[in-house]
Design a protein around this motif. Structure first.
Motif, mmCIF file in Angstrom:
data_model
loop_
_atom_site.group_PDB
_atom_site.id
_atom_site.type_symbol
_atom_site.label_atom_id
_atom_site.label_comp_id
_atom_site.label_asym_id
_atom_site.label_seq_id
_atom_site.Cartn_x
_atom_site.Cartn_y
_atom_site.Cartn_z
ATOM 1 N N ASP A 15 -43.144 -31.146 0.731
ATOM 2 C CA ASP A 15 -42.624 -30.755 2.043
ATOM 3 C C ASP A 15 -41.838 -31.902 2.655
ATOM 4 O OD1 ASP A 15 -43.889 -28.060 2.535
ATOM 5 O OD2 ASP A 15 -45.688 -29.246 2.161
ATOM 6 N N ILE A 16 -40.806 -31.549 3.406
ATOM 7 C CA ILE A 16 -40.058 -32.528 4.190
ATOM 8 C C ILE A 16 -40.525 -32.389 5.635
ATOM 9 C CG2 ILE A 16 -37.777 -33.293 4.931
ATOM 10 C CD1 ILE A 16 -38.345 -33.639 1.946
ATOM 11 N N PRO A 17 -41.155 -33.436 6.180
ATOM 12 C CA PRO A 17 -41.712 -33.323 7.542
ATOM 13 C C PRO A 17 -40.638 -33.118 8.598
ATOM 14 C CG PRO A 17 -41.861 -35.577 6.726
ATOM 15 C CD PRO A 17 -41.431 -34.745 5.568
ATOM 16 N N LYS A 18 -41.048 -32.508 9.701
ATOM 17 C CA LYS A 18 -40.106 -32.153 10.783
ATOM 18 C C LYS A 18 -39.498 -33.380 11.429
ATOM 19 C CE LYS A 18 -43.748 -31.728 14.324
ATOM 20 N NZ LYS A 18 -44.831 -32.252 13.451
ATOM 21 N N GLU A 19 -40.131 -34.554 11.255
ATOM 22 C CA GLU A 19 -39.590 -35.787 11.838
ATOM 23 C C GLU A 19 -38.205 -36.133 11.298
ATOM 24 O OE1 GLU A 19 -44.004 -36.053 12.378
ATOM 25 O OE2 GLU A 19 -42.643 -35.434 10.770
ATOM 26 N N VAL A 20 -37.776 -35.451 10.236
ATOM 27 C CA VAL A 20 -36.454 -35.713 9.675
ATOM 28 C C VAL A 20 -35.355 -35.493 10.721
ATOM 29 C CG1 VAL A 20 -36.007 -33.371 8.830
ATOM 30 C CG2 VAL A 20 -35.030 -35.328 7.603
ATOM 31 N N ARG A 21 -35.634 -34.683 11.731
ATOM 32 C CA ARG A 21 -34.623 -34.400 12.757
ATOM 33 C C ARG A 21 -34.236 -35.641 13.551
ATOM 34 N NH1 ARG A 21 -39.330 -31.880 15.028
ATOM 35 N NH2 ARG A 21 -40.146 -33.081 16.803
ATOM 36 N N LYS A 22 -35.041 -36.697 13.477
ATOM 37 C CA LYS A 22 -34.739 -37.915 14.231
ATOM 38 C C LYS A 22 -33.640 -38.752 13.586
ATOM 39 C CE LYS A 22 -39.391 -38.233 16.196
ATOM 40 N NZ LYS A 22 -40.554 -39.095 16.440
ATOM 41 N N PRO A 35 -43.279 -39.273 7.248
ATOM 42 C CA PRO A 35 -43.187 -39.141 8.717
ATOM 43 C C PRO A 35 -42.881 -40.458 9.418
ATOM 44 C CG PRO A 35 -45.042 -37.885 7.880
ATOM 45 C CD PRO A 35 -44.549 -38.694 6.729
ATOM 46 N N LYS A 36 -43.553 -41.531 8.981
ATOM 47 C CA LYS A 36 -43.321 -42.827 9.630
ATOM 48 C C LYS A 36 -41.944 -43.375 9.271
ATOM 49 C CE LYS A 36 -45.531 -47.220 10.686
ATOM 50 N NZ LYS A 36 -46.684 -48.121 10.434
ATOM 51 N N LEU A 37 -41.524 -43.139 8.049
ATOM 52 C CA LEU A 37 -40.192 -43.577 7.626
ATOM 53 C C LEU A 37 -39.119 -42.940 8.498
ATOM 54 C CD1 LEU A 37 -38.969 -45.305 5.200
ATOM 55 C CD2 LEU A 37 -38.519 -43.117 4.121
ATOM 56 N N PHE A 38 -39.259 -41.629 8.727
ATOM 57 C CA PHE A 38 -38.297 -40.914 9.559
ATOM 58 C C PHE A 38 -38.415 -41.315 11.029
ATOM 59 C CE2 PHE A 38 -38.588 -37.064 6.451
ATOM 60 C CZ PHE A 38 -37.944 -37.820 5.477
ATOM 61 N N ASP A 39 -39.624 -41.631 11.460
ATOM 62 C CA ASP A 39 -39.878 -41.998 12.848
ATOM 63 C C ASP A 39 -39.269 -43.348 13.210
ATOM 64 O OD1 ASP A 39 -41.032 -40.475 14.806
ATOM 65 O OD2 ASP A 39 -43.053 -40.646 14.010
ATOM 66 N N GLU A 40 -39.391 -44.308 12.308
ATOM 67 C CA GLU A 40 -39.042 -45.685 12.626
ATOM 68 C C GLU A 40 -37.606 -46.048 12.266
ATOM 69 O OE1 GLU A 40 -41.039 -47.483 14.310
ATOM 70 O OE2 GLU A 40 -42.833 -46.246 14.162
ATOM 71 N N LEU A 41 -37.105 -45.567 11.141
ATOM 72 C CA LEU A 41 -35.784 -45.988 10.667
ATOM 73 C C LEU A 41 -34.716 -44.991 11.116
ATOM 74 C CD1 LEU A 41 -36.706 -47.223 7.079
ATOM 75 C CD2 LEU A 41 -36.790 -48.466 9.247
ATOM 76 N N THR A 42 -34.567 -44.852 12.396
ATOM 77 C CA THR A 42 -33.710 -43.796 12.949
ATOM 78 C C THR A 42 -32.228 -44.142 12.909
ATOM 79 O OG1 THR A 42 -34.086 -44.724 15.157
ATOM 80 C CG2 THR A 42 -35.511 -42.906 14.464
ATOM 81 N N SER A 43 -31.877 -45.352 12.467
ATOM 82 C CA SER A 43 -30.464 -45.713 12.370
ATOM 83 C C SER A 43 -29.900 -45.498 10.973
ATOM 84 C CB SER A 43 -30.269 -47.189 12.761
ATOM 85 O OG SER A 43 -30.594 -47.393 14.116
ATOM 86 N N LEU A 44 -30.714 -44.954 10.084
ATOM 87 C CA LEU A 44 -30.275 -44.782 8.700
ATOM 88 C C LEU A 44 -29.041 -43.885 8.586
ATOM 89 C CD1 LEU A 44 -33.620 -44.307 6.713
ATOM 90 C CD2 LEU A 44 -32.052 -46.255 6.594
#
Length: 896
Positions: free
Chosen positions: A570-577, A544-553
């Motif tokens: 599970d793949i957390p919903k934060e992946v949408r970011k 979740p934090k990885l997806f939250d913070e590294l949004t330029s990937l």
């Protein structure tokens, strides 16, 4: 590097204009003018950057400014931070106008400063030319070192009085130590002298844990799950009892004997005659390790240098032309100072220079005067690098992300290049083909080595020489990094270049040691977990934090491999970011379904879910991923169907498995076989669940025959529930006619009584054919006249009792218009043929001479396993003394 960066920005700017986004921008007064001015400035800067890059290396000059000259330092990367540049979406058109204007004003200043440094305007080599694929020379066989090999191999094979002697190869970087060790490692005499051979690349950091783990993996052909060094050493000590082994420790730097001593002592349990070979740049390391023999590798002799140079530089050149270039060639060669890597690099560069003026330019280049870094090796590397087109420079520099001695998978690298936008199509060219051409271009210039090739002689894996890797790291200036994490207290990123990191691959060796510093790298475009070398895998809590913070990937790989226990479910919903994401690797995870949030990643080009064996369903909104080109889903054995939205993905080129539903589950939300007609697929396709088709017209509408780029096809006739009539499968197989371009075909679980659809003998390019579990067939199909067939595998055809004339394609009267059957067949395999009793041909019994027909003239390997009733081989196989026969669990079979 800078030229490649500016080129990337220009390409994106052009792309924006070409795609029509400027239609919105034009609504802002003055923006169109600013865009043109921005483009002009960038082109002006780009024109001097080739010269600037050469001077940066030679003079330590910085294009960003020079404090010594009294000019305020101005950094280009403030506006487009290296390869991290992207035009981000903004909410207001006014913001677009202001941002472009600010950038343009700052670039005005930079463009004016070029005159202060008297930079020359140099257009990048081959700037306007399309890069074509090229052949390359693998120099492994032409290394020379005859004298050293004649000394080394006997030393390894002879019995020494000393227990576990250490032999050392010592020499400067690029001199050929590793190649010499590889020759010895693969020498037949050496192979036959030892029970086990092990190769470990050590490099600068002597990691006892990693080395011990690699030794266990080589000893047992499987990874270790031991967490403590002491446990690993005890395991090695037990494992080598009674074994005569040969261990190579390549590229050793550490001079601390205390680090080596525990490993050395645990290896003393091997049989007498075991050997350790090390390669090192330092003789002090060899002395410290107590080597009984030190082989000092000197510069390559002049004539061996010339042979290597000539093989590369004059490759494909007529003999008359070679003579014209010999004198200048020898002058250039003298500058390589006997270093094989330098000879290889310059020879590979000159191979593509057909005019004497080009050779003269190389000879007179100022870069030969370079006195920094690895003195005698960086000059030829820089000459070769500067000759690359700008788009390929970016691709080369990106390779610095991998660890040293890393096995780079060609396909993986090309996909990562795609994700970063490095592969721009021209005309009808597709990115995948462009990527293959770029890879071959770099290989042909010796930036890659140690090629592993497939059965079509195509490279699928390679490495970079460690000095070439050093050179790439030097050029990228810490933008592309590999970091090994051994604990939470170890800082992953040095604060001095924290802001420069754009591409990162991490190797994690301890549980719960993922460093928080990664989350602060907001500019990062690639985050790759090195599952091949890591001792532990990523844990679910960091996602979740990885997806939250590294949004330029743009590229993200979190999948483990078969060597680890899978913990991510599970793949957390934060992946949408991760809206900029183009490459996502989730392979081998234990996920049961992918979240619908994933479908918001509208830039996604590659989704890798290979070997996600518990994955049951894909998101219904998958049709929103309109840029998706690769759906890598090989080994998704629990997948119930493919959502109907797949039909919207007109850019899709790779789909490994197409699953047909048995009627349960999603019903009309599942894609039917007809949906394939909307796609243009490349490479290979596995269609699973053909037995579930109730209407053969559905198969007709699929138009598989139109898939011209599909070269490998598997047709799996399994049915989810109930029985199926044999004739249904026969009718379906007749309809599923593939393109005539097909090279590989496999039939599995086919229930028909016969296999020979009208189209099969028209597959003139078919080289590999496999039948598995076709249990109702009583006769093998007539395949002997397939002109290109090289490999044939027949498994579990349990109703076949006899193989005779029909297998060859001989007419029923024993005659045939053709007298050569299976002309190109190289490998033939039979397995689990429970009722098979007889294998013979009537042609030899009808008075015909053996010379009248030829059967399988190219056969190299014959494998027969678990055919318990088979009694004998036909004469043409039984009497073939050069044929490699691998036969097991055939108690009645007698053969020579």
């Amino acid at each position: 590097m800078a030229e490649a960066i500016v080129s990337a920005v220009l390409e994106q700017l052009t792309s924006i204009i070409a795609e029509g986004i400027q239609q919105e921008v034009k609504l802002v007064v003055g923006v169109e003018k600013e865009v043109k001015k921005l483009r002009s400035n960038l082109e002006d800067i780009e024109a001097v950057l080739v010269d600037a890059e050469e001077r940066q290396v030679k003079e330590k000059a910085q294009i960003e400014g020079a404090e010594d000259a009294g000019v305020p330092k101005k950094k280009v990367c403030f506006f487009f931070p290296s390869s991290c540049f992207s035009f981000k979406q903004v909410s207001l058109r006014r913001d677009i106008a202001m941002k472009i204007k600010d950038v343009t004003e700052n670039l005005d200043g930079i463009a004016k400063q070029k005159d202060m440094y008297t930079f020359n305007r140099i257009r990048s080599v081959e700037k306007s030319e399309r890069v074509q694929s090229t052949s390359f020379v693998d120099v492994f066989e032409i290394c020379g070192r005859v004298e050293e090999k004649s000394i080394l191999v006997p030393k390894l094979c002879e019995n020494s009085e000393q227990q576990l002697p250490i032999i050392s190869i010592v020499g400067m970087g690029g001199i050929g130590k590793t190649i010499l060790a590889q020759f010895a490692y693969n020498d037949d005499k050496v192979i036959n002298s030892f029970d086990k051979r092990m190769w470990v690349c050590v490099s600068e950091h002597f990691d006892e844990y990693r080395i011990a783990t690699a030794i266990i993996e080589a000893l047992e052909d499987s990874p270790s799950n031991l967490a403590e060094l002491d446990s690993l050493l005890r395991h090695i000590n037990r494992s080598i009892v009674g074994k005569k082994f040969f261990l190579v420790l390549d590229d050793v730097w550490n001079e601390d004997y205390k680090k080596l001593e525990p490993l050395y002592h645990c290896l003393k349990n091997g049989l007498h005659g075991s050997k350790i070979l090390i390669t090192t740049r330092k003789e002090s390391v060899a002395r410290m390790m107590g080597s009984i023999d030190i082989i000092n590798v000197k510069e390559l002799p002049d004539e061996e240098c010339w042979l290597l140079f000539r093989r590369l530089a004059f490759f494909g050149m007529p003999q008359v032309e070679c003579q014209k270039f010999e004198e200048i060639g020898r002058q250039i060669l003298s500058k390589c100072k006997g270093l094989p890597l330098a000879v290889k690099t310059i020879g590979s560069l000159l191979r593509f220079k057909k005019h004497r003026e080009e050779w003269q330019s190389i000879l007179e280049s100022e870069l030969w005067k370079l006195e920094e870094f690895e003195k005698d090796i960086f000059q030829p590397l820089l000459l070769s690098y500067n000759d690359l087109p700008s788009m390929i420079k970016r691709c080369f520099i990106y390779c610095a992300i991998f660890p040293k001695d890393y096995n780079i998978r060609r396909k993986y690298l090309i996909q990562l290049w795609m994700a970063q936008g490095y592969l721009k199509g021209e005309g009808n060219d597709v990115m995948e083909i462009i990527g293959q051409n770029y890879f071959d271009y770099l290989a042909s210039r010796s930036f890659f080595q140690e090629f592993k090739k497939d059965d079509k002689n195509n490279i699928f894996k390679c490495k970079m020489h460690y000095l070439v890797h050093d050179f790439a790291q030097f050029l990228c200036k810490n933008e592309c990094l590999h970091k090994e994490v051994n604990g939470l207290n170890e800082p992953i990123i040095n604060s001095s270049y924290h802001e420069q990191v754009c591409h990162l691959i991490v190797t994690i060796n301890e549980e719960d040691s993922f460093p928080n510093s990664v989350f602060s790298l907001r500019r990062m475009r690639s985050f790759l977990y090195n599952f091949e070398d890591s001792q532990v895998q990523l844990t679910p809590n960091i996602l979740p934090k990885l997806f939250d913070e590294l949004t330029s990937l743009k590229a993200l790989s979190i999948g483990p491999s078969w060597r680890h226990e899978h913990v991510i479910e599970d793949i957390p919903k934060e992946v949408r970011k991760l809206i900029h994401l183009r490459y996502l690797n989730l392979s081998f995870l234990r996920i049961r379904k992918l979240p619908e949030a994933l479908c918001g990643l509208y830039n996604l080009q590659i989704l890798d879910i290979n070997q996600c064996r518990e994955l049951e369903e894909l998101p219904q909104g998958i049709g929103k991923l309109i840029k998706l080109r690769h759906l890598e889903n090989y080994g998704t054995t629990s997948l119930r169907n493919i959502p109907i939205g797949i039909q919207r993905l007109t850019n899709l080129r790779i789909l490994r498995e197409f699953v047909l539903s048995g009627g349960g589950g999603n019903g009309d939300k599942a894609c039917s076989l007809e949906g394939l007609k909307y796609l243009d697929l490349f490479e290979e396709l596995y269609i699973r669940g053909l037995g579930n088709i109730s209407d053969v017209n559905e198969a007709k509408r699929s138009k598989i025959k139109n898939q011209k780029n599909l070269l490998h096809l598997t047709l799996d006739f399994r049915k989810d529930e109930g029985e199926r009539r044999n004739e249904d499968d026969e009718a379906l197989l007749e309809i599923l006619q593939p393109s005539l371009n097909l090279e590989k075909l496999r039939l599995d679980k086919y229930r028909g009584n016969t296999i020979l659809p009208n189209w099969m003998m028209s597959l003139t390019n078919l080289s590999h054919l496999t039948f598995r579990n076709c249990v109702n067939c009583t006769h093998l199909p007539s395949l002997g006249k397939l002109p290109s067939l090289e490999s044939l595998s027949i498994w579990a055809m349990k109703s076949v009792k006899r193989v005779s004339n029909e297998f060859l394609g001989i007419e029923s009267d024993g005659t045939s218009s053709s007298f050569t059957f299976f002309p190109k067949l190289k490998t033939l395999t039979f397995q689990n043929m429970d009722e098979w009793e007889e294998w013979d041909y009537e042609t030899t019994r009808n008075g015909e001479e053996e010379g009248d027909i030829t059967i399988m003239p190219s056969l190299i390997s014959l494998s027969i396993h678990s055919c318990s009733k088979l009694k004998a081989l036909p004469n043409h196989l039984d009497q073939n003394t050069t044929l490699k026969k691998d036969i097991s669990r055939c108690p009645l079979l007698r053969y020579r």
